[in-house]
Every structure is written in C-alpha cells, then in structure tokens.
Scaffold this active site. Sequence first.
Site, PDB file in Angstrom:
ATOM      1  CG  HIS A 102      -3.588  -1.138   1.389  1.00 11.39           C
ATOM      2  ND1 HIS A 102      -2.615  -1.827   2.079  1.00 11.39           N
ATOM      3  CD2 HIS A 102      -4.020  -0.172   2.236  1.00 11.39           C
ATOM      4  CE1 HIS A 102      -2.480  -1.310   3.290  1.00 11.39           C
ATOM      5  NE2 HIS A 102      -3.327  -0.304   3.411  1.00 11.39           N
ATOM      6  CG  ASP A 123      -1.914  -7.796  -6.557  1.00 13.84           C
ATOM      7  OD1 ASP A 123      -2.542  -7.149  -5.712  1.00 13.84           O
ATOM      8  OD2 ASP A 123      -1.793  -9.043  -6.517  1.00 13.84           O
TER       9      ASP A 123
END
Length: 489
Positions: free
Chosen positions: A168, A380
């Site tokens: 992720h 991110d």
Amino acid sequence: MNRLIVVSNRLPFALDSTGEDLWTVTPAVGGLVSAIEPVLRDRGGTWIGWPGIAGKIPEEPFAQATRNAGYKIVPVALSETERDEFYYGYSNEVIWPLFHDLQNFCNFDPAYWQAYKQVNVRFADAIARSARPDDFIWVHDYHLMYVAQALRERGVSQDLSRLTFFLHIPFPPYDIFAKLPQQQRLLRALLQFDLLGFQTRRDVRNFLQCVRRVMSDAKVVPRRELQLIRFEKREIRVGHFPIGIDFNSFENSARSDAVEQRAQRLRVTFPGCQLILGSDRLDYSKGIPERLRAFRTALELHSELRGHVVLIQIVVPSRVEIPKYHEFKQRIDRLVGDINGRFSTSTWLPVQYHFRSLDRDDLLAHYRGSDIAFVTPLKDGMNLVAKEYCACRIEQDGVLILSQFAGAAEQLKPDALLVNPYDIEQMADAILKAFQMSQAERSARMKRMRRVVRKENVFLWVNSFLKAGAKLGARAERLVRRRQVGVAP
Ligand code: GDG
C-alpha cells in the site's frame, strides 16, 4: 472459484480494553474492508490479522466480535515486545520512513529485524493452519513482506502459484533502498510471492530497478502488462494496481441531508472566505508542516488572500507512542500558533486546527464544504483523501492541489494542480491560483477527476488484482497437471 485468505497486520476491527473484563470492538472503516468483505463472504475465506491489543487475546470478546462476520477470522497474537519491535520498530521506524524516502527518520536497530521475521513466521503459521493448497492467499502491506519466505521454508504452497502481495505504501528508488541493512534478504523474501502488486508505475519501476541491482541471480523480463521476474526456477509477476475508493458510497453519503446541513453550517461560519482543507493522519510523510509554511508564505506574499481564505487542518492522532510522532505534533502546534498569532484579526482566524478524528459525516461535510483540498504528502502510496474529496464534490466544483509524489497524481495529474511539497513558494502560488480559478475551469477539471475516481474504484482494484492472481493460478494448475502426466511444460 478459489477461497480467499486475506492476511493483513490489522484485522478489520480493533479490540480494546476499557477496564477489567470490559472490551470495546471498533470496526475498521474504509474502502478496503468494504471491498474485500463481500468477496470473502461470497467465495468463502478467512481474514488473518492482529486485533490490535498486545498480549493474550480474550476468547469471549473475540468470539463475540467475529460471530456475524460471514467469514472466518483468525487472530494472530503479539506480545508487548513484539508489538514494540515488529510493529513500532521495524515496520514503522525502518520500513515506513525509508519507503517514503525519509531515511533520516530511520532507526536501523538490528533487534527489530529479528522481531520482524519472528512475527512474520507467526503469520505464516496461521496461514499454514488455515489454508488449503488451492486457496488464493493475499497478503497486505509492508508489515508482512517476509510471510511468503516463511511459508516456503515450511514447504507450503510449493505447487500452486497463488501467493500474492500488495504494497500500500510506495517502493523507494534504489539509492534509498540500498540504505536498508537487510536489502538483499528483504528482496529475496518478496520474490517468494508469485504476484507482487504496487500502487503505481513508479513503484513497479523502482522495485524492478532494485531487483536488477541487488539480486544478480534474478532476471527481469519486461512485458507489456504484468512484468516478469525469473528467480530460483520460479516466475514472479509484478504489476501496478492503483487502489480506489467506494465512490458511490461517498457520493451518496455526501448527498445526505445530515452532510448537507453540516457543510452548510461550516460555510456560514466563515462568511466571505474560501475554505482550504487538509486532513491527514499525524504522520511526517504527509507534509503537514510544509503545507502550513506554504500557507504562511501565501499570506505573506499575496495580501488579497488575507481575510478571504481559511485553512482547516484536521490531524488525526496516530502512532503517538513513537517519540518522533510526538515531536512532530509539537512542530505543527507551533506553526499553527505562529500563523494565527501573526495574521489573525478580531474577525478572522486563518488556521482552524483540529487534532482529532472527525466522524464520517463530519469529514464528508468538510469535503463538501471546502472550496480547495490541499493534499501535499512528501510521498504517498496513493492518498485516498484526494479521491474522497473528488467523490464528495457532487456539485462538480472544487480545486484539488495535489503533491506530485502522491500515487494519486499518476491518475489525477492533468486536472489537479500538481505541486512539489518541498517547494514552499510553488505551493503558495498554487493556493493563489486555486483561489483565483474561475468556476468554469474548476468545474471542467473536477468533472474529469470525478470520472476517473468513479471508474477506477476500489471494486475494480480488488477485481483486477484477483483476476491477475487467478491467471497465474490457472497457469500453475496446468503446469502441475502436465507434470503429473509427464508432458514437458
Ligand atoms: C495507506 C497509504 C494509501 C482522514 N481524516 C479523517 C479520516 N481520514 C481517513 C480518510 C482516508 C484515510 O483516513 C487516509 O487514507 P490515506 O490513503 O490518505 O493514507 P494512509 O492512512 O496513510 O494509508 C496510502 C492507503 O494506505 C490505501 O492503500 O492510499 O498511501 O499510506 O480514508 O477518509 N477518517 C475519519 N476522520 C477523519 O478526520 N474517520
């Protein structure tokens, strides 16, 4: 259809003790759980993970929490030391900062790696006890990168290639990854999976670069879709699968009366002002101080903004047990104090700062009520806040200022205002540009972003990952059958 075994550090709920023999169960909210649970109920399967409390897992509260799940839930227990060294230690003081390119935040304590392996072996044991050879095993995220290696060491899943992994968070470029003392051991462990999924093309590129540089006995074979790595007589596929959100659920909730009223209330609280929203977990990767500095610079340089914009910054408490996070919060507090001290008037407070988690309706009201979303992580994996903001803009307006280093930028770059989160002046200019943007341009950009976020949603993400894994499984089954009847593969 094969059964699905989902493995993640945290279960889809957290148990917490509120006193002797008193327990609370907090369900995890978010697209991931709501996208995976229906698949588990439909195919049958198991979710393996840690329920969030150190020490022995209380039997009765756990049984109660899992009774109506509709699929099996298997807990993995962690002692306090394991929690500290595996979770706070290796996962969050080594991998998390390094993979976000923040090597100065790393604490490469050698004991952490041992704890990491030990806990990954515990997860592998739980999988071995729960899984059948034809199950589809889907391991999630950076806490569990050693699980496939641990399973292979136990001789599990040798024949069928459905041992899959999704990261992720970002995967760093070689120059950063090379700092990791366990670089080779970690890559070898990752190459024990059959399918490796990353959020973006950038992450796939970085991963393949690291494999090429570190693993001399692995061969990378470029392909159009899923990349191929040949390693120790096995084939590993690598692809990017950008995670999405449950678009319809956000859009429908944003339309509800409760959210509409709260959004309205928010707007009338700040008459004559455009609202700029930042909402993040307390984390140094999210670029909160840089964002506040950019806002301060924007107010210094562009006097037309003073009295006409308000930055609402929500910071959700997270990992406060780690000392770095505590210091980091103090930095944010000081910056907010400085900006408000310098610029506020008797009728205008430039930064509205909330250090708490908003409930879902309140968060959605903030998305609906804010003219500009200011999403500027230093790096991110994806960043779901950016996508949730678009889904909640049911009037098809609003400007998204987005870090070029968020995974979401790969999908939203033509229409978001992309910024380098380290470039304070560029971000300050982006605030002015967003503030001055015409309604027509806002609407054209937002419409296109909403189309992407609607289409590339979390259900598509789950399906494409499972489909990619199922293809490998089918191929492996054919190979096994051929081997059984003596045909050369
Ligand atoms: C990791 C990766 C990747 C925000 N404020 C509140 C609140 N939130 C929720 C948002 C959103 C979630 O938190 C944050 O998700 P992100 O994607 O932005 O970031 P991480 O938590 O770091 O997630 C990331 C993600 O995994 C998925 O693969 O995108 O890159 O780092 O859903 O809605 N929730 C509530 N109150 C708030 O005030 N309840």
